[in-house]
Design a protein around this motif. Structure first.
Motif, PDB file in Angstrom:
ATOM      1  N   ARG A  60       0.835  -1.351   0.040  1.00 22.61           N
ATOM      2  CA  ARG A  60       0.119   0.113   0.008  1.00 22.61           C
ATOM      3  C   ARG A  60       0.700   1.220   0.255  1.00 22.61           C
ATOM      4  NH1 ARG A  60      -5.062   1.101   1.292  1.00 22.61           N
ATOM      5  NH2 ARG A  60      -5.401  -1.159   2.267  1.00 22.61           N
ATOM      6  N   ALA A  61       1.920   1.227   0.550  1.00 20.09           N
ATOM      7  CA  ALA A  61       2.795   2.425   0.778  1.00 20.09           C
ATOM      8  C   ALA A  61       3.585   2.785  -0.458  1.00 20.09           C
ATOM      9  CB  ALA A  61       3.737   2.137   1.805  1.00 20.09           C
ATOM     10  N   ALA A  62       3.635   1.851  -1.201  1.00 24.34           N
ATOM     11  CA  ALA A  62       4.482   2.138  -2.715  1.00 24.34           C
ATOM     12  C   ALA A  62       3.359   2.759  -3.484  1.00 24.34           C
ATOM     13  CB  ALA A  62       4.822   0.776  -3.331  1.00 24.34           C
ATOM     14  N   LEU A  63       1.845   2.466  -3.430  1.00 23.30           N
ATOM     15  CA  LEU A  63       1.161   2.784  -4.355  1.00 23.30           C
ATOM     16  C   LEU A  63       0.798   4.491  -3.754  1.00 23.30           C
ATOM     17  CD1 LEU A  63      -1.036   2.813  -6.370  1.00 23.30           C
ATOM     18  CD2 LEU A  63      -2.522   1.411  -4.970  1.00 23.30           C
ATOM     19  N   GLN A 119       3.575   4.655   7.466  1.00 24.53           N
ATOM     20  CA  GLN A 119       4.833   4.343   7.312  1.00 24.53           C
ATOM     21  C   GLN A 119       5.290   3.799   5.966  1.00 24.53           C
ATOM     22  OE1 GLN A 119       6.330   1.685  10.099  1.00 24.53           O
ATOM     23  NE2 GLN A 119       6.374   3.159  11.926  1.00 24.53           N
ATOM     24  N   GLY A 120       6.659   4.217   5.464  1.00 24.19           N
ATOM     25  CA  GLY A 120       6.794   3.725   4.137  1.00 24.19           C
ATOM     26  C   GLY A 120       6.635   4.699   2.924  1.00 24.19           C
ATOM     27  N   VAL A 121       6.311   5.966   3.141  1.00 24.60           N
ATOM     28  CA  VAL A 121       5.919   7.106   2.181  1.00 24.60           C
ATOM     29  C   VAL A 121       6.669   7.886   2.119  1.00 24.60           C
ATOM     30  CG1 VAL A 121       4.128   8.255   1.064  1.00 24.60           C
ATOM     31  CG2 VAL A 121       3.665   6.279   2.396  1.00 24.60           C
ATOM     32  N   PRO A 122       7.853   7.932   1.624  1.00 23.70           N
ATOM     33  CA  PRO A 122       8.946   8.925   1.721  1.00 23.70           C
ATOM     34  C   PRO A 122       8.417  10.448   1.460  1.00 23.70           C
ATOM     35  CG  PRO A 122       9.807   7.227   0.492  1.00 23.70           C
ATOM     36  CD  PRO A 122       8.260   6.993   0.598  1.00 23.70           C
ATOM     37  N   THR A 123       7.500  10.607   0.560  1.00 22.83           N
ATOM     38  CA  THR A 123       7.324  12.049   0.570  1.00 22.83           C
ATOM     39  C   THR A 123       6.411  12.467   1.527  1.00 22.83           C
ATOM     40  OG1 THR A 123       7.080  11.861  -2.033  1.00 22.83           O
ATOM     41  CG2 THR A 123       5.626  13.434  -0.965  1.00 22.83           C
ATOM     42  N   HIS A 128       5.840  15.864   6.611  1.00 23.11           N
ATOM     43  CA  HIS A 128       5.595  16.069   7.936  1.00 23.11           C
ATOM     44  C   HIS A 128       6.611  16.945   8.521  1.00 23.11           C
ATOM     45  CE1 HIS A 128       2.744  12.293   8.796  1.00 23.11           C
ATOM     46  NE2 HIS A 128       2.091  13.574   8.198  1.00 23.11           N
ATOM     47  N   ALA A 129       7.840  16.395   8.149  1.00 17.89           N
ATOM     48  CA  ALA A 129       9.072  17.159   8.618  1.00 17.89           C
ATOM     49  C   ALA A 129       9.123  18.659   8.267  1.00 17.89           C
ATOM     50  CB  ALA A 129      10.333  16.557   8.235  1.00 17.89           C
ATOM     51  N   GLU A 130       8.741  18.872   6.928  1.00 16.45           N
ATOM     52  CA  GLU A 130       8.830  20.356   6.587  1.00 16.45           C
ATOM     53  C   GLU A 130       7.577  21.022   7.408  1.00 16.45           C
ATOM     54  OE1 GLU A 130      10.587  22.202   4.743  1.00 16.45           O
ATOM     55  OE2 GLU A 130      11.837  20.385   3.857  1.00 16.45           O
ATOM     56  N   ASN A 131       6.477  20.485   7.349  1.00 16.94           N
ATOM     57  CA  ASN A 131       5.507  20.997   8.008  1.00 16.94           C
ATOM     58  C   ASN A 131       5.597  21.495   9.753  1.00 16.94           C
ATOM     59  OD1 ASN A 131       2.355  21.979   8.265  1.00 16.94           O
ATOM     60  ND2 ASN A 131       2.373  20.026   9.511  1.00 16.94           N
ATOM     61  N   ARG A 132       6.148  20.468  10.463  1.00 20.64           N
ATOM     62  CA  ARG A 132       6.591  20.845  11.691  1.00 20.64           C
ATOM     63  C   ARG A 132       7.518  21.778  11.682  1.00 20.64           C
ATOM     64  NH1 ARG A 132       7.455  18.109  16.643  1.00 20.64           N
ATOM     65  NH2 ARG A 132       6.086  16.496  16.077  1.00 20.64           N
ATOM     66  N   GLU A 133       8.714  21.773  10.940  1.00 23.29           N
ATOM     67  CA  GLU A 133       9.511  22.777  10.958  1.00 23.29           C
ATOM     68  C   GLU A 133       9.044  24.246  10.778  1.00 23.29           C
ATOM     69  OE1 GLU A 133      14.081  24.286   8.963  1.00 23.29           O
ATOM     70  OE2 GLU A 133      12.889  22.048   8.461  1.00 23.29           O
ATOM     71  N   THR A 134       8.159  24.349   9.718  1.00 24.59           N
ATOM     72  CA  THR A 134       7.495  25.527   9.603  1.00 24.59           C
ATOM     73  C   THR A 134       6.605  26.029  10.825  1.00 24.59           C
ATOM     74  OG1 THR A 134       7.524  25.199   7.180  1.00 24.59           O
ATOM     75  CG2 THR A 134       5.855  26.565   8.044  1.00 24.59           C
ATOM     76  N   LEU A 135       5.704  25.043  11.247  1.00 26.01           N
ATOM     77  CA  LEU A 135       4.831  25.614  12.338  1.00 26.01           C
ATOM     78  C   LEU A 135       5.792  26.160  13.429  1.00 26.01           C
ATOM     79  CD1 LEU A 135       2.145  22.995  12.222  1.00 26.01           C
ATOM     80  CD2 LEU A 135       2.020  25.456  11.350  1.00 26.01           C
ATOM     81  N   GLN A 136       6.864  25.253  13.681  1.00 28.88           N
ATOM     82  CA  GLN A 136       7.802  25.303  14.957  1.00 28.88           C
ATOM     83  C   GLN A 136       8.293  27.025  14.712  1.00 28.88           C
ATOM     84  OE1 GLN A 136       9.275  22.735  17.374  1.00 28.88           O
ATOM     85  NE2 GLN A 136       9.081  24.730  18.176  1.00 28.88           N
ATOM     86  N   ALA A 218       2.720  -0.958  11.916  1.00 29.86           N
ATOM     87  CA  ALA A 218       2.119  -1.656  10.803  1.00 29.86           C
ATOM     88  C   ALA A 218       2.668  -1.130   9.479  1.00 29.86           C
ATOM     89  CB  ALA A 218       0.740  -1.528  10.978  1.00 29.86           C
ATOM     90  N   PRO A 219       3.214  -1.965   8.637  1.00 27.87           N
ATOM     91  CA  PRO A 219       3.314  -1.509   7.328  1.00 27.87           C
ATOM     92  C   PRO A 219       2.110  -1.423   6.372  1.00 27.87           C
ATOM     93  CG  PRO A 219       3.633  -4.097   7.923  1.00 27.87           C
ATOM     94  CD  PRO A 219       3.364  -3.246   9.044  1.00 27.87           C
ATOM     95  N   GLY A 220       2.453  -0.945   5.044  1.00 27.51           N
ATOM     96  CA  GLY A 220       1.356  -0.657   4.443  1.00 27.51           C
ATOM     97  C   GLY A 220       0.497  -1.616   4.060  1.00 27.51           C
ATOM     98  N   ARG A 221       0.905  -2.900   3.983  1.00 29.17           N
ATOM     99  CA  ARG A 221       0.124  -4.003   3.295  1.00 29.17           C
ATOM    100  C   ARG A 221      -0.698  -4.882   4.501  1.00 29.17           C
ATOM    101  NH1 ARG A 221       4.192  -8.354   0.984  1.00 29.17           N
ATOM    102  NH2 ARG A 221       5.613  -6.549   0.232  1.00 29.17           N
ATOM    103  N   ALA A 222      -0.530  -4.236   5.755  1.00 30.72           N
ATOM    104  CA  ALA A 222      -1.033  -5.170   6.995  1.00 30.72           C
ATOM    105  C   ALA A 222      -2.422  -5.690   6.704  1.00 30.72           C
ATOM    106  CB  ALA A 222      -0.756  -4.125   8.123  1.00 30.72           C
TER     107      ALA A 222
END
Length: 235
Positions: A60-63, A119-123, A128-136, A218-222
């Motif tokens: 699922r994560a890859a899709l 989990q497993g979705v690089p984008t 999430h990291a960019e959003n957190r940094e911006t809000l911080q 849980a991985p994407g295909r759980a």
């Protein structure tokens, strides 16, 4: 006589067409039903078998990554632009969050991704990291400028926004009223002693997973495992 390359070309074209059809079907279904939509429903919408889906996307994560890699880029750009802007942090925060929530309200799948842990979705990890940094950055600047109450943490704001974001697609434009109420609660004039300590980063991550109904590991295909070998011939 046709060359080996010529004979293989139609197969490559079929595979590419199947992949593109699967991504288009997944994009439509995710927008309608969220990213927990069953993978076999996506395969049926695309007119292919489950085995074909799994040949292109291991889980699922890859899709999800393939579907949202490009569509989440505007949010990434908005986060970086908001963080780099100078001036009144309060106005910048409002403009940034309105842009984010417009996407969440229009696309349930994007809303699921941005308001839960998958989990497993690089984008998504980058987002999430960019959003957190911006809000911080904006919260700290707003606190320095006296426009945001001093006892708010970025986890407080992220959790409030995640809860609101899950509901955003339900009623068009209702999020605007609720977002205004959330933002007004950040104002120093609204401050009163908070009744509990703030969440830490790990507590927030666990809460985000529970909010999305997904265990943290849980991985994407759980919930949709790869078809057994006996189905390998499904077209």
């Amino acid at each position: 006589m046709a060359s080996t390359d010529d004979r293989r070309t139609p197969l490559r074209r079929d595979a590419r067409r199947n992949r593109e059809t699967l991504i288009a079907a997944a994009r439509d279904i995710y927008a309608e039903h969220g990213v927990d939509a069953p993978l076999d429903v996506i395969a049926r919408r695309a007119g292919v078998g489950n085995a074909t889906l799994y040949r292109h996307f291991a889980d699922r994560a890859a899709l999800v990554e393939a579907v949202f890699h490009d569509s989440l880029k505007p949010v990434l750009d908005a986060a970086r632009e908001a963080r780099d802007r100078e001036g009144d942090a309060w106005s910048i925060l409002i403009a940034y969050l309105e842009q984010v929530f417009e996407l969440l309200a229009a696309d349930r799948g994007a809303g699921d991704l941005m308001t839960a842990a998958v989990q497993g979705v690089p984008t998504l990890d980058v987002l999430h990291a960019e959003n957190r940094e911006t809000l911080q950055a904006l919260v700290r600047r707003g606190q320095d400028q006296g426009t945001i109450r001093a006892d708010i943490t970025v986890e407080d704001l992220l959790f409030l926004l995640a809860v609101l974001g899950r509901a955003a697609p339900a009623v068009p434009d209702a999020w605007r009223r609720c977002l205004a109420l959330v933002l007004d609660s950040l104002r120093p004039a609204a401050a009163r002693p908070l009744p509990a300590p703030p969440l830490g980063p790990e507590q927030f991550a666990a809460a985000l997973s529970r909010l999305g109904g997904r265990p943290t590991t849980a991985p994407g295909r759980a919930h949709h495992p790869r078809p057994p070998a006996s189905e390998a011939t499904t077209p």
